[in-house]
Design a protein around this motif. Structure first.
Motif, PDB file in Angstrom:
ATOM      1  N   SER A  78       0.862  -1.180   0.000  1.00  0.00           N
ATOM      2  CA  SER A  78       0.000   0.000   0.000  1.00  0.00           C
ATOM      3  C   SER A  78       0.901   1.233   0.000  1.00  0.00           C
ATOM      4  O   SER A  78       1.717   1.410   0.895  1.00  0.00           O
ATOM      5  CB  SER A  78      -0.933  -0.007   1.205  1.00  0.00           C
ATOM      6  OG  SER A  78      -0.226  -0.234   2.386  1.00  0.00           O
ATOM      7  N   ARG A  79       0.744   2.050  -1.016  1.00  0.00           N
ATOM      8  CA  ARG A  79       1.540   3.265  -1.167  1.00  0.00           C
ATOM      9  C   ARG A  79       0.989   4.375  -0.288  1.00  0.00           C
ATOM     10  O   ARG A  79      -0.216   4.588  -0.224  1.00  0.00           O
ATOM     11  CB  ARG A  79       1.529   3.723  -2.618  1.00  0.00           C
ATOM     12  CG  ARG A  79       2.261   2.803  -3.533  1.00  0.00           C
ATOM     13  CD  ARG A  79       3.664   3.263  -3.641  1.00  0.00           C
ATOM     14  NE  ARG A  79       4.401   2.389  -4.544  1.00  0.00           N
ATOM     15  CZ  ARG A  79       5.686   2.217  -4.446  1.00  0.00           C
ATOM     16  NH1 ARG A  79       6.362   2.839  -3.519  1.00  0.00           N
ATOM     17  NH2 ARG A  79       6.303   1.431  -5.276  1.00  0.00           N
ATOM     18  N   PHE A  85       1.360   8.369   6.546  1.00  0.00           N
ATOM     19  CA  PHE A  85       2.246   7.420   7.202  1.00  0.00           C
ATOM     20  C   PHE A  85       1.541   6.077   7.200  1.00  0.00           C
ATOM     21  O   PHE A  85       0.322   6.015   7.117  1.00  0.00           O
ATOM     22  CB  PHE A  85       2.483   7.832   8.659  1.00  0.00           C
ATOM     23  CG  PHE A  85       3.284   9.077   8.827  1.00  0.00           C
ATOM     24  CD1 PHE A  85       4.582   9.008   9.271  1.00  0.00           C
ATOM     25  CD2 PHE A  85       2.733  10.319   8.554  1.00  0.00           C
ATOM     26  CE1 PHE A  85       5.324  10.167   9.440  1.00  0.00           C
ATOM     27  CE2 PHE A  85       3.460  11.472   8.719  1.00  0.00           C
ATOM     28  CZ  PHE A  85       4.774  11.394   9.164  1.00  0.00           C
ATOM     29  N   TYR A  86       2.300   4.997   7.359  1.00  0.00           N
ATOM     30  CA  TYR A  86       1.693   3.676   7.448  1.00  0.00           C
ATOM     31  C   TYR A  86       1.345   3.409   8.900  1.00  0.00           C
ATOM     32  O   TYR A  86       2.215   3.401   9.774  1.00  0.00           O
ATOM     33  CB  TYR A  86       2.651   2.606   6.922  1.00  0.00           C
ATOM     34  CG  TYR A  86       2.030   1.237   6.901  1.00  0.00           C
ATOM     35  CD1 TYR A  86       1.169   0.866   5.878  1.00  0.00           C
ATOM     36  CD2 TYR A  86       2.282   0.323   7.912  1.00  0.00           C
ATOM     37  CE1 TYR A  86       0.584  -0.382   5.856  1.00  0.00           C
ATOM     38  CE2 TYR A  86       1.697  -0.929   7.893  1.00  0.00           C
ATOM     39  CZ  TYR A  86       0.850  -1.267   6.872  1.00  0.00           C
ATOM     40  OH  TYR A  86       0.264  -2.504   6.851  1.00  0.00           O
ATOM     41  N   CYS A  87       0.057   3.215   9.181  1.00  0.00           N
ATOM     42  CA  CYS A  87      -0.397   2.923  10.539  1.00  0.00           C
ATOM     43  C   CYS A  87      -0.236   1.426  10.797  1.00  0.00           C
ATOM     44  O   CYS A  87      -0.769   0.601  10.055  1.00  0.00           O
ATOM     45  CB  CYS A  87      -1.855   3.334  10.728  1.00  0.00           C
ATOM     46  SG  CYS A  87      -2.485   2.902  12.368  1.00  0.00           S
ATOM     47  N   CYS A  90      -3.977   0.018  11.963  1.00  0.00           N
ATOM     48  CA  CYS A  90      -4.987  -0.027  10.888  1.00  0.00           C
ATOM     49  C   CYS A  90      -4.481  -0.813   9.674  1.00  0.00           C
ATOM     50  O   CYS A  90      -5.275  -1.323   8.885  1.00  0.00           O
ATOM     51  CB  CYS A  90      -5.346   1.378  10.419  1.00  0.00           C
ATOM     52  SG  CYS A  90      -6.006   2.467  11.677  1.00  0.00           S
ATOM     53  N   ARG A  91      -3.167  -0.862   9.512  1.00  0.00           N
ATOM     54  CA  ARG A  91      -2.511  -1.518   8.382  1.00  0.00           C
ATOM     55  C   ARG A  91      -2.860  -0.884   7.039  1.00  0.00           C
ATOM     56  O   ARG A  91      -2.960  -1.579   6.029  1.00  0.00           O
ATOM     57  CB  ARG A  91      -2.790  -3.012   8.369  1.00  0.00           C
ATOM     58  CG  ARG A  91      -2.222  -3.681   9.597  1.00  0.00           C
ATOM     59  CD  ARG A  91      -2.345  -5.165   9.531  1.00  0.00           C
ATOM     60  NE  ARG A  91      -1.764  -5.712  10.734  1.00  0.00           N
ATOM     61  CZ  ARG A  91      -1.057  -6.812  10.771  1.00  0.00           C
ATOM     62  NH1 ARG A  91      -0.849  -7.483   9.687  1.00  0.00           N
ATOM     63  NH2 ARG A  91      -0.564  -7.240  11.895  1.00  0.00           N
ATOM     64  N   VAL A  92      -3.053   0.420   7.060  1.00  0.00           N
ATOM     65  CA  VAL A  92      -3.281   1.195   5.845  1.00  0.00           C
ATOM     66  C   VAL A  92      -2.608   2.556   6.012  1.00  0.00           C
ATOM     67  O   VAL A  92      -2.361   2.992   7.136  1.00  0.00           O
ATOM     68  CB  VAL A  92      -4.791   1.398   5.540  1.00  0.00           C
ATOM     69  CG1 VAL A  92      -5.469   0.079   5.209  1.00  0.00           C
ATOM     70  CG2 VAL A  92      -5.493   2.078   6.683  1.00  0.00           C
TER      71      VAL A  92
END
Length: 162
Positions: A78-79, A85-87, A90-92
């Motif tokens: 996931s870009r 930022f990458y949480c 949440c993994r998004v």
């Protein structure tokens, strides 16, 4: 025949360079070549890895396996947008909570920023080019670029680019 390692491999950790593009592989040969278990290769088959034909034993073309591994790996990525930022919870990709950004690490060319997710409050981090990281800090209304933790890194960020 060598046994696959007991270490659990994720799709990202499979070394596709171990396959020859012009070779064909049975399920056990493919598992051995990639260092995964036979059930893993069967699982990949259920998820879309296509054999050459439906004859038994099933044969897989090396080029097709490499292409499938690349597609499967790319579909999981996931870009992040320019200010996302990458949480980890949440993994998004998400936007950081206003005022929560801090610098974890700084070099003359990069900044590693961390903050908290505005959605769930979870930890998030990302590496930025130094100029982009400073611009994001300014947009968030934060001006203190002090590095958390290491005095050496604080001195290095205070000096600015070399």
């Amino acid at each position: 025949m060598a046994r696959p390692s007991k270490k659990r491999r994720t799709l990202a950790s499979v070394d596709r360079r171990r396959l020859r593009r012009d070779a064909t592989y049975t399920i056990p040969e493919l598992a051995e070549a990639l260092g995964v278990s036979v059930p893993t290769v069967r699982n990949w088959r259920r998820k879309g890895l296509e054999p050459i034909d439906d004859n038994v034993p099933l044969l897989f073309h090396g080029a097709a396996v490499k292409d499938w591994l690349d597609l499967a790996r790319a579909s999981r990525r996931s870009r992040c947008g320019p200010s996302q930022f990458y949480c980890f919870s949440c993994r998004v990709p998400r936007v950081a909570e206003s005022g929560s950004l801090r610098v974890l690490q700084a070099t003359s060319r990069t900044l590693r920023l961390a903050g908290f997710c505005h959605h769930c409050g979870g930890r998030m981090s990302r590496n930025f080019a130094a100029a982009a990281g400073r611009a994001l800090f300014a947009r968030q209304g934060q001006s203190d670029l002090a590095v958390s933790g290491s005095p050496h890194l604080e001195e290095q960020s205070a000096r600015g680019p070399k």
